[in-house]
Enzyme design. Structure first.
Site, PDB file in Angstrom:
ATOM      1  N   LYS A 126       0.901  -1.160  -0.073  1.00  0.00           N
ATOM      2  CA  LYS A 126      -0.002   0.032  -0.023  1.00  0.00           C
ATOM      3  C   LYS A 126       0.797   1.310   0.016  1.00  0.00           C
ATOM      4  O   LYS A 126       1.839   1.210   0.819  1.00  0.00           O
ATOM      5  CB  LYS A 126      -0.918  -0.010   1.065  1.00  0.00           C
ATOM      6  CG  LYS A 126      -2.006  -1.219   1.330  1.00  0.00           C
ATOM      7  CD  LYS A 126      -2.970  -0.929   0.193  1.00  0.00           C
ATOM      8  CE  LYS A 126      -4.255  -1.974   0.480  1.00  0.00           C
ATOM      9  NZ  LYS A 126      -5.061  -1.950  -0.537  1.00  0.00           N
TER      10      LYS A 126
ATOM     11  N   LYS B 288     -13.672  -8.610  -6.953  1.00  0.00           N
ATOM     12  CA  LYS B 288     -14.170  -8.956  -5.528  1.00  0.00           C
ATOM     13  C   LYS B 288     -15.438  -9.266  -5.126  1.00  0.00           C
ATOM     14  O   LYS B 288     -16.377  -8.450  -5.892  1.00  0.00           O
ATOM     15  CB  LYS B 288     -13.641  -7.538  -4.635  1.00  0.00           C
ATOM     16  CG  LYS B 288     -12.326  -7.123  -4.429  1.00  0.00           C
ATOM     17  CD  LYS B 288     -11.981  -5.737  -3.729  1.00  0.00           C
ATOM     18  CE  LYS B 288     -10.679  -5.394  -3.653  1.00  0.00           C
ATOM     19  NZ  LYS B 288     -10.325  -4.128  -3.161  1.00  0.00           N
TER      20      LYS B 288
END
Length: 329
Positions: A150, A246
């Protein structure tokens, strides 16, 4: 057939903060749906995501709004037209898959005429912190085959170099969570190559990615926020080289499998991802992960305590849950 549906808010504390470019999480707030009837119980989990205008309350309201229809016998295909893609539809869809498997004495894999889930490599996430802390975090999991890094727009070069020092051999997925600009994406192409990055995930905001249609990246770019369901692919395929599937975005395993198949038909790469969640979200996602090039399913790894019998991570290798946890497998 008599069938009942119930939904509740469950909260799982995290073992440490999960920090990305748009904020920090200290708990996973999920909606758990349970379908009972005909001697079987099915469970599903959805994770409402504020980025998509969802909350626990709005998700519970959506579920309650169609509860009578589901209890009257509406199936997974009917569900696709009853709710839009999102956490509410995901939780119900996965509960119905589980219920169908339990009721029929078969596994979800058998219903899909597919192999049973097996151990697979799944990314472990290094969240945003100081470069020193990110290097230390990467060093702790350096033996894992795949890391998700990230980053933000403040100093992504320092963040990436720090992680690469900590984990020299791991394959890297870099995820700015829409925090970069077009100019920053272009500027960082040489660095991404130097750091041997396998995939760059959704670097710019979903509504500001049209310029990607004329851009040839040095590293494949994967759509996340820009793609939810198969109908998004006509535009996405012109801008991205891969898509992140997802279940919460697609609105369930049913729609996620459709998206995965449609993406493959267009020659796109596949990643299976998740929100910060419990193993009840991951168990159905394993049926998409087996079709994918990369899996990023470490949501439960961040929990202080997962649901009993859930998935287990060993050095970046994810083992399916215990038999009977979900999907009769």
């Amino acid at each position: 057939m008599t069938r009942t549906l119930s939904a509740q808010h469950d909260r799982f504390a995290l073992s440490r903060p999960f920090r990305i470019s748009r904020g920090v999480k200290v708990a996973a707030d999920v909606v758990t749906v349970t379908v009972n009837g005909d001697g079987a119980t099915g469970r599903g989990e959805g994770v409402p995501y504020p980025r998509y205008g969802e909350s626990i309350d709005s998700t519970l309201a959506q579920i309650e709004g169609i509860r009578p229809v589901i209890e009257a016998g509406a199936d997974r295909q009917a569900l696709l037209s009853l709710l839009p893609p999102g956490a509410a539809r995901n939780a119900i869809d996965c509960a119905l898959w589980d219920w169908d498997a339990q009721r029929g004495g078969r596994t979800v894999a058998a219903l899909l005429d597919a192999p049973e889930p097996e151990r697979l490599a799944s990314a472990l996430t290094v969240v945003i912190d100081t470069p020193e802390a990110m290097e230390a975090a990467a060093r702790e999991i350096a033996g894992a085959p795949l890391l998700k890094v990230k980053v933000d727009a403040i100093d992504p070069e320092a963040q990436l170099r720090a992680v690469r020092r900590g984990a020299p051999a791991a394959s890297l997925i870099v995820d700015p969570n829409e925090s970069w600009t077009e100019s920053l994406v272009r500027e960082l192409q040489p660095l991404l190559v130097e750091m041997n990055v396998a995939l760059l995930e959704q670097p710019v905001p979903a509504g500001e990615d049209a310029w990607l249609e004329g851009f040839t990246p040095a590293v494949p770019i994967c759509a996340d926020e820009s793609v939810h369901v198969a109908d998004d692919l006509e535009q996405v395929a012109r801008r991205y080289q891969a898509v992140n599937v997802k279940l919460d975005k697609a609105g369930g395993l049913t729609a996620a499998l459709d998206l995965a198949a449609a993406a493959r038909a267009r020659g796109l790469g596949l990643m299976t991802g998740c929100m910060v969640c419990s193993s009840l979200s991951i168990a159905p996602a394993l049926h998409v992960a087996r079709l994918s090039d990369h899996a990023d399913l470490d949501g439960p790894v961040w929990l202080r305590e997962d649901r009993p019998g859930g998935v287990r991570d060993r050095g970046g290798w994810l083992t399916p849950p215990d038999r009977g946890f979900w999907g009769n497998a």
